[in-house]
Design a protein around this motif. Structure first.
Motif, short mmCIF file in Angstrom:
data_model
loop_
_atom_site.label_atom_id
_atom_site.label_comp_id
_atom_site.label_asym_id
_atom_site.label_seq_id
_atom_site.Cartn_x
_atom_site.Cartn_y
_atom_site.Cartn_z
N GLY A 27 49.64 29.15 145.80
CA GLY A 27 50.23 28.38 144.71
C GLY A 27 51.50 27.70 145.15
N THR A 28 51.96 26.81 144.31
CA THR A 28 53.22 26.13 144.53
C THR A 28 54.26 26.77 143.63
OG1 THR A 28 52.15 24.05 145.13
CG2 THR A 28 54.41 23.90 144.30
N TYR B 36 52.62 27.26 140.06
CA TYR B 36 51.64 26.24 139.69
C TYR B 36 50.42 26.37 140.60
CZ TYR B 36 55.53 24.21 137.19
OH TYR B 36 56.57 24.01 136.32
N SER C 209 47.15 25.00 142.58
CA SER C 209 46.88 23.77 143.32
C SER C 209 46.04 22.83 142.46
CB SER C 209 46.10 24.09 144.59
OG SER C 209 46.83 24.94 145.41
N ARG D 89 49.12 19.52 138.39
CA ARG D 89 49.32 20.94 138.64
C ARG D 89 49.23 21.71 137.33
NH1 ARG D 89 54.50 20.65 142.59
NH2 ARG D 89 53.38 20.12 144.46
N ARG D 90 48.64 22.89 137.38
CA ARG D 90 48.50 23.73 136.20
C ARG D 90 49.52 24.87 136.28
NH1 ARG D 90 44.21 27.84 135.10
NH2 ARG D 90 43.71 27.33 137.25
N PHE D 91 50.34 24.99 135.24
CA PHE D 91 51.36 26.05 135.18
C PHE D 91 50.67 27.39 135.01
CE2 PHE D 91 54.36 28.70 132.76
CZ PHE D 91 55.43 28.70 133.65
N MET D 92 51.04 28.35 135.89
CA MET D 92 50.41 29.67 135.87
C MET D 92 51.34 30.77 135.35
SD MET D 92 47.42 28.96 136.96
CE MET D 92 46.74 30.58 137.25
N GLY E 251 58.81 28.69 138.61
CA GLY E 251 57.51 28.46 138.01
C GLY E 251 56.44 28.46 139.08
#
Length: 139
Positions: free
Chosen positions: A107-108, A73, A75, A82-85, A71
């Motif tokens: 991103g993470t 996320y 920043s 965190r917002r899922f991208m 997944g």
């Protein structure tokens, strides 16, 4: 058999150049280039919930998802979560843009479930793609 490693994982490891040839990023590359890339990659097992890298990290490798799902996320802004991208699934890559741009990770990336990855370090990436610039066009 390699201990408790599933049989399909052992097969993937022994035929990594064939696996790479089936991925969109590597489709159509010469067999010798695929073998060179396969020799350079490290196998990585990432348990579900584990981070692959965090936003702001220095780009040190690119990854090919062989099985599982990651997944991405964004920043967090201040105290926001965190917002899922999106998802990175088998056959997709992660981290290649950081190697190309030299900029920190944007991103993470976290394993959404147990995942198997092929890791191509920055040094290996540079070696392979300097010798075979045509492969860079796919990225």
């Amino acid at each position: 058999m390699e201990g408790d490693v599933p049989e399909e994982t052992v097969t993937l490891r022994s035929d990594l150049s064939i696996v790479l040839a089936s991925l969109p990023l590597f489709t159509g590359l010469q067999p010798d280039l695929l073998i060179a890339i396969a020799r350079e990659v490290e196998w990585l097992s990432l348990p579900g919930g584990s981070p692959l890298f965090e936003a702001g990290d220095t780009p040190d490798a690119m990854y090919v998802v062989l099985s599982g799902c990651l997944g991405v996320y964004a920043s967090p802004q201040t105290n926001d979560p965190r917002r899922f991208m999106g998802r990175i699934v088998a056959g997709d890559t992660a981290g290649e843009m950081g190697l190309i741009s030299g900029r920190p990770r944007t991103g993470t990336v976290i394993a959404l479930r147990d995942s198997e990855l092929a890791r191509l370090s920055r040094e290996a990436f540079d070696r392979v793609f300097l010798r075979h610039p045509e492969a860079m066009l796919r990225i």
